[in-house]
Design an enzyme around this catalytic site. Sequence first.
Site, mmCIF file in Angstrom:
data_model
loop_
_atom_site.group_PDB
_atom_site.id
_atom_site.type_symbol
_atom_site.label_atom_id
_atom_site.label_comp_id
_atom_site.label_asym_id
_atom_site.label_seq_id
_atom_site.Cartn_x
_atom_site.Cartn_y
_atom_site.Cartn_z
ATOM 1 N N ALA A 49 0.807 -1.233 0.000
ATOM 2 C CA ALA A 49 0.000 0.000 0.000
ATOM 3 C C ALA A 49 0.842 1.286 0.000
ATOM 4 O O ALA A 49 0.281 2.379 0.044
ATOM 5 C CB ALA A 49 -1.001 0.046 1.159
ATOM 6 N N ALA A 50 2.169 1.174 -0.091
ATOM 7 C CA ALA A 50 2.994 2.402 -0.172
ATOM 8 C C ALA A 50 2.616 3.199 -1.419
ATOM 9 O O ALA A 50 2.518 4.431 -1.377
ATOM 10 C CB ALA A 50 4.480 2.058 -0.186
ATOM 11 N N GLY A 51 2.378 2.486 -2.519
ATOM 12 C CA GLY A 51 1.974 3.157 -3.756
ATOM 13 C C GLY A 51 0.620 3.850 -3.593
ATOM 14 O O GLY A 51 0.397 4.943 -4.137
ATOM 15 N N ASP A 52 -0.292 3.226 -2.842
ATOM 16 C CA ASP A 52 -1.607 3.848 -2.610
ATOM 17 C C ASP A 52 -1.466 5.083 -1.723
ATOM 18 O O ASP A 52 -2.132 6.103 -1.950
ATOM 19 C CB ASP A 52 -2.569 2.847 -1.960
ATOM 20 C CG ASP A 52 -2.919 1.699 -2.896
ATOM 21 O OD1 ASP A 52 -2.873 1.891 -4.122
ATOM 22 O OD2 ASP A 52 -3.235 0.598 -2.394
HETATM 23 P P1 ADP Z 1 4.253 0.348 -5.594
HETATM 24 O O1 ADP Z 1 4.000 0.110 -4.146
HETATM 25 O O2 ADP Z 1 3.045 0.794 -6.361
HETATM 26 O O3 ADP Z 1 5.019 -0.736 -6.296
HETATM 27 P P2 ADP Z 1 6.690 1.877 -5.161
HETATM 28 O O4 ADP Z 1 7.326 0.628 -4.654
HETATM 29 O O5 ADP Z 1 7.395 2.637 -6.220
HETATM 30 O O6 ADP Z 1 5.191 1.649 -5.665
HETATM 31 O O7 ADP Z 1 6.462 2.831 -3.874
HETATM 32 C C1 ADP Z 1 5.668 3.984 -3.936
HETATM 33 C C2 ADP Z 1 6.290 5.076 -3.110
HETATM 34 O O8 ADP Z 1 6.360 4.663 -1.736
HETATM 35 C C3 ADP Z 1 7.723 5.433 -3.513
HETATM 36 O O9 ADP Z 1 7.707 6.405 -4.535
HETATM 37 C C4 ADP Z 1 8.280 5.960 -2.196
HETATM 38 O O10 ADP Z 1 7.890 7.302 -2.016
HETATM 39 C C5 ADP Z 1 7.572 5.106 -1.147
HETATM 40 N N1 ADP Z 1 8.391 3.936 -0.752
HETATM 41 C C6 ADP Z 1 8.237 2.655 -1.194
HETATM 42 N N2 ADP Z 1 9.163 1.849 -0.640
HETATM 43 C C7 ADP Z 1 9.925 2.629 0.178
HETATM 44 C C8 ADP Z 1 11.043 2.410 1.058
HETATM 45 N N3 ADP Z 1 11.592 1.181 1.186
HETATM 46 N N4 ADP Z 1 11.557 3.469 1.727
HETATM 47 C C9 ADP Z 1 11.021 4.713 1.601
HETATM 48 N N5 ADP Z 1 9.960 4.969 0.807
HETATM 49 C C10 ADP Z 1 9.416 3.958 0.098
#
Ligand code: ADP
Length: 320
Positions: free
Chosen positions: A257-260
């Site tokens: 859910a980081a992307g969300d």
């Molecule tokens: P998704 O979850 O859709 O695959 P990402 O992996 O690119 O998308 O993550 C989305 C956003 O969440 C990133 O642009 C960043 O801001 C944040 N994020 C994801 N993983 C990390 C991490 N390990 N440390 C810090 N921020 C993170």
Amino acid sequence: MTARVVVVGSANMDLVVETPTLPRPGETVLGDGFLAVPGGKGANQAVAAARAGADCHFLGAVGLDAFGDELKGCLAAAGVGLDGLRRVAGPSGVALIAVDAAAENLIVVAPGANAHFTDLDAIDRDLIAGCDVLLCQLEIPPETVAQAVAAARRGGTTIVLNAAPARALPDELLAGVDLLVVNQTEATVLAGLDGARDPDGDGLAPADDVPMLLDTLLTRVPRVVLTLGAAGAAYAERGGLRLEVGAPPVEAVDTTAAGDAFTGALAVAWAQGRAIEESLRWACAAGAACAQHRGASSSLPVQAEIDALYDRAYQPHPTA
Ligand code: ADP
């Protein structure tokens, strides 16, 4: 004035089992923990936008079952406006998820009510036209996304499309989009480059070739945000502006859910009219804050958490 965001998208109940190994076809394995977690990209991004401070509304569909009650309760608890939530006969959307010890997963989605969300009415269209930003994903029928985009166009509402899950899209659907948000996998598929090794001969696989992905996507939409996991996010728009911002360094325990979180916060910052670099950083702070906690919708950060991480990571601190 509070930014107004409307999300037109999916709601699913995620049924998650942890297991030492994933089953092969025909095999039964014994799992450990079980969790039922409200999810679906639409509902998650609506909760993310509401927690990030927007006046947020959700247009979507859940079933007349207990999962539907729970999904509705989760959205309501976050303060999401639910006048446009449909209760339809049959089951809610469900994702069956098995996760092994190495965090590898196996997922089957039954869209349920989401597949029956095929029409917007006049009240939905008025709501969309009255908001600052429309935010869509690709977990509901494409014709519904197209109707939402058309209503936003007519109303002058900014259209943000998170093209997830990864899939190729017709030009008609992309034509109205103001801002496309994709991760590296989604960008590669949308650019028609999955399966290609190194099309421009610069030694980079398509998913890692940020300039090439941005160039290719800009032929189809005017603005692109490409999320780069722990590395942050890149932005490009037609006419030349390019930016890359790093994510705040955090102890990531679960990036579900980081992307969300990122996309919901970006929609809010955009709706507030904040500058693009600040918006990207604020969205990265939301994604990173989410990655610090276990869970999906439960780990979506509130405005104060995003602000705190933003200040810590990006504001200059006086040295002693
Ligand atoms: P998704 O979850 O859709 O695959 P990402 O992996 O690119 O998308 O993550 C989305 C956003 O969440 C990133 O642009 C960043 O801001 C944040 N994020 C994801 N993983 C990390 C991490 N390990 N440390 C810090 N921020 C993170």
